[in-house]
Design a protein around this motif. Structure first.
Motif, PDB file in Angstrom:
ATOM      1  N   VAL A   1       1.004  -1.467  -0.332  1.00  0.00           N
ATOM      2  CA  VAL A   1      -0.257   0.227   0.441  1.00  0.00           C
ATOM      3  C   VAL A   1       0.680   1.285  -0.309  1.00  0.00           C
ATOM      4  CG1 VAL A   1      -2.199   1.608   0.881  1.00  0.00           C
ATOM      5  CG2 VAL A   1      -1.970  -1.050   1.094  1.00  0.00           C
ATOM      6  N   THR A   2       1.819   0.555   0.622  1.00  0.00           N
ATOM      7  CA  THR A   2       2.923   2.690   0.979  1.00  0.00           C
ATOM      8  C   THR A   2       3.459   2.552  -0.871  1.00  0.00           C
ATOM      9  OG1 THR A   2       3.246   1.618   2.933  1.00  0.00           O
ATOM     10  CG2 THR A   2       4.885   3.622   1.995  1.00  0.00           C
TER      11      THR A   2
ATOM     12  N   VAL B   1       0.735   3.364  -2.932  1.00  0.00           N
ATOM     13  CA  VAL B   1       0.762   5.452  -2.998  1.00  0.00           C
ATOM     14  C   VAL B   1       1.420   6.306  -3.327  1.00  0.00           C
ATOM     15  CG1 VAL B   1      -0.021   7.223  -1.000  1.00  0.00           C
ATOM     16  CG2 VAL B   1      -1.024   4.857  -1.001  1.00  0.00           C
TER      17      VAL B   1
ATOM     18  N   LEU C   1       7.269  11.129   4.205  1.00  0.00           N
ATOM     19  CA  LEU C   1       7.043   9.714   5.118  1.00  0.00           C
ATOM     20  C   LEU C   1       9.025   9.575   5.433  1.00  0.00           C
ATOM     21  CD1 LEU C   1       6.259   6.801   4.750  1.00  0.00           C
ATOM     22  CD2 LEU C   1       7.166   6.469   2.456  1.00  0.00           C
TER      23      LEU C   1
ATOM     24  N   TRP D   1       3.564   4.391   8.403  1.00  0.00           N
ATOM     25  CA  TRP D   1       3.116   4.989   7.017  1.00  0.00           C
ATOM     26  C   TRP D   1       1.285   4.315   6.741  1.00  0.00           C
ATOM     27  CZ3 TRP D   1       7.225   1.206   4.276  1.00  0.00           C
ATOM     28  CH2 TRP D   1       8.934   1.377   5.744  1.00  0.00           C
ATOM     29  N   SER D   2       0.752   3.364   7.412  1.00  0.00           N
ATOM     30  CA  SER D   2      -0.347   3.717   6.862  1.00  0.00           C
ATOM     31  C   SER D   2      -1.354   4.504   7.227  1.00  0.00           C
ATOM     32  CB  SER D   2      -1.340   1.927   8.012  1.00  0.00           C
ATOM     33  OG  SER D   2      -1.012   2.719   9.105  1.00  0.00           O
TER      34      SER D   2
ATOM     35  N   TRP E   1       0.326   7.658   7.203  1.00  0.00           N
ATOM     36  CA  TRP E   1       0.392   8.396   6.180  1.00  0.00           C
ATOM     37  C   TRP E   1      -0.553   8.082   4.845  1.00  0.00           C
ATOM     38  CZ3 TRP E   1       2.733   7.224   1.560  1.00  0.00           C
ATOM     39  CH2 TRP E   1       3.622   7.711   0.791  1.00  0.00           C
ATOM     40  N   CYS E   2      -0.429   6.728   4.689  1.00  0.00           N
ATOM     41  CA  CYS E   2      -1.111   6.600   3.830  1.00  0.00           C
ATOM     42  C   CYS E   2      -1.869   6.733   3.717  1.00  0.00           C
ATOM     43  CB  CYS E   2      -0.836   4.909   3.471  1.00  0.00           C
ATOM     44  SG  CYS E   2       0.490   3.802   2.927  1.00  0.00           S
TER      45      CYS E   2
ATOM     46  N   THR F   1      -3.169  10.433   2.412  1.00  0.00           N
ATOM     47  CA  THR F   1      -3.020  11.581   1.906  1.00  0.00           C
ATOM     48  C   THR F   1      -3.866  10.708   0.826  1.00  0.00           C
ATOM     49  OG1 THR F   1      -0.347  10.872   2.147  1.00  0.00           O
ATOM     50  CG2 THR F   1      -1.250  10.824  -0.413  1.00  0.00           C
ATOM     51  N   ILE F   2      -4.583   9.519   1.633  1.00  0.00           N
ATOM     52  CA  ILE F   2      -5.829   9.440   0.003  1.00  0.00           C
ATOM     53  C   ILE F   2      -7.002  10.302   0.422  1.00  0.00           C
ATOM     54  CG2 ILE F   2      -6.569   7.398  -0.731  1.00  0.00           C
ATOM     55  CD1 ILE F   2      -5.019   5.468   0.345  1.00  0.00           C
TER      56      ILE F   2
ATOM     57  N   GLY G   1      -9.081   5.083   2.367  1.00  0.00           N
ATOM     58  CA  GLY G   1      -8.264   5.603   3.330  1.00  0.00           C
ATOM     59  C   GLY G   1      -7.728   5.898   4.981  1.00  0.00           C
TER      60      GLY G   1
ATOM     61  N   TYR H   1      -8.032   1.980   6.631  1.00  0.00           N
ATOM     62  CA  TYR H   1      -7.243   1.458   6.134  1.00  0.00           C
ATOM     63  C   TYR H   1      -5.224   1.734   7.663  1.00  0.00           C
ATOM     64  CZ  TYR H   1      -2.055   0.300   4.268  1.00  0.00           C
ATOM     65  OH  TYR H   1      -0.704  -0.659   4.769  1.00  0.00           O
TER      66      TYR H   1
END
Length: 289
Positions: A120-121, A124, A143, A205-206, A208-209, A212-213, A226, A229
């Motif tokens: 996923v990272t 994205v 990130l 990280w998740s 951040w994803c 962002t989404i 998003g 997650y």
């Protein structure tokens, strides 16, 4: 001070002072250089692939080179567990046992933990690179800064995950169900630092994803996914006994640091930057006289 000799028309030398205009020009050049460094540019694919590969290799190398300090890590785990009990929020063991009783569910979570963290990272990053090139460098900086400060946490605060606590009665779900893929248990455990649980980069990280989404996606249900997650990731890291929920808080703090770095460097949050990068001006053709 600041004087130099110059030759006059009569051939005589006399003192003169350096022009303040030269100093102002130097200041302008410095500001222009800084402005150019901060201005988003069209990312080059080969450079980004190389940068991400080298950065992750370096991250893994440093993380695994941190002394494992087993005794300190276990003491810290006991302290975290006591703090959570004092808060009335020590629910990790109950979640771990409840989910482990449903074989298909816990096996799915084991694979989730081992794979989606990377898939996923990277997905994205590719999406931002292709669809939002003007925001890519700033989003990537978040990130990278998040991951860099996490390395400091691994060094300063070794922490055993719940599954390694002696007498903690936690189930190591990868070992019990013989699941492939986790660097934290089973046959691959010797390739990874077992006592680098704080902060949780699965959460860093998740989240951040997810942010962002949510910030950039135009389809409502994608934005909802998003946000779901990182929420599901929190459930997974607790259910598999790889992290305390306080490790997730550590990951969130690291992510906040990453956003602060990007905000200071670019003057805006990544998502407020222009979506597209301006096309470079065409070079002027030189005509021979």
């Amino acid at each position: 001070m600041g004087e130099m000799t110059v030759t006059t028309l009569e051939g005589q030398q006399g003192p003169t002072t350096s022009s303040p205009i030269a100093g102002e020009a130097d200041d302008r050049n410095g500001r222009n250089l800084l402005r150019r460094l901060r201005t988003p540019r069209r990312p080059k694919l080969w450079f980004e692939i190389l940068l991400i590969a080298v950065s992750y290799w370096t991250y893994s190398l440093i993380r695994n080179a941190v002394p494992e300090q087993k005794s300190a890590a276990l003491r810290n785990a006991d302290w975290i567990w006591d703090v959570e009990h004092s808060l009335g929020l020590a629910f990790e063991r109950s979640v771990n046992h409840a989910v482990d009783s449903v074989t298909w569910l816990i096996v799915g979570m084991n694979y989730y933990y081992a794979t989606l963290h990377f898939i996923v990272t990277l997905g994205v990053l590719v999406w931002i690179y292709r669809c939002h090139p003007g925001r890519y460098a700033a989003t990537r900086l978040v990130l990278f800064a998040t991951t860099a400060v996490a390395l400091v946490g691994y060094y300063l605060y070794p922490l055993a995950p719940p599954r390694l606590m002696p007498g903690g009665d936690f189930i190591d779900t990868v070992v019990v169900h013989n699941t492939w893929g986790s660097m934290a248990s089973g046959d691959l455990k010797n390739m990874s630092n077992q006592y680098a649980a704080m902060p949780s980069m699965h959460i860093g990280w998740s989240l951040w994803c997810g942010l962002t989404i949510f910030a950039l996606a135009s389809v409502p249900w994608v934005r909802v996914l998003g946000l779901l997650y990182p929420t599901l990731t929190l459930v997974v890291i607790v259910a598999t006994a790889n992290h305390f929920w306080l490790d997730a808080v550590g990951g969130m703090i690291c992510l906040a640091f990453g956003y602060a770095v990007a905000r200071l460097w670019y003057g805006k949050l990544p998502y407020a930057l222009p979506k597209l990068v301006p096309e470079p001006e065409p070079r002027k053709k030189a005509f021979a006289r």
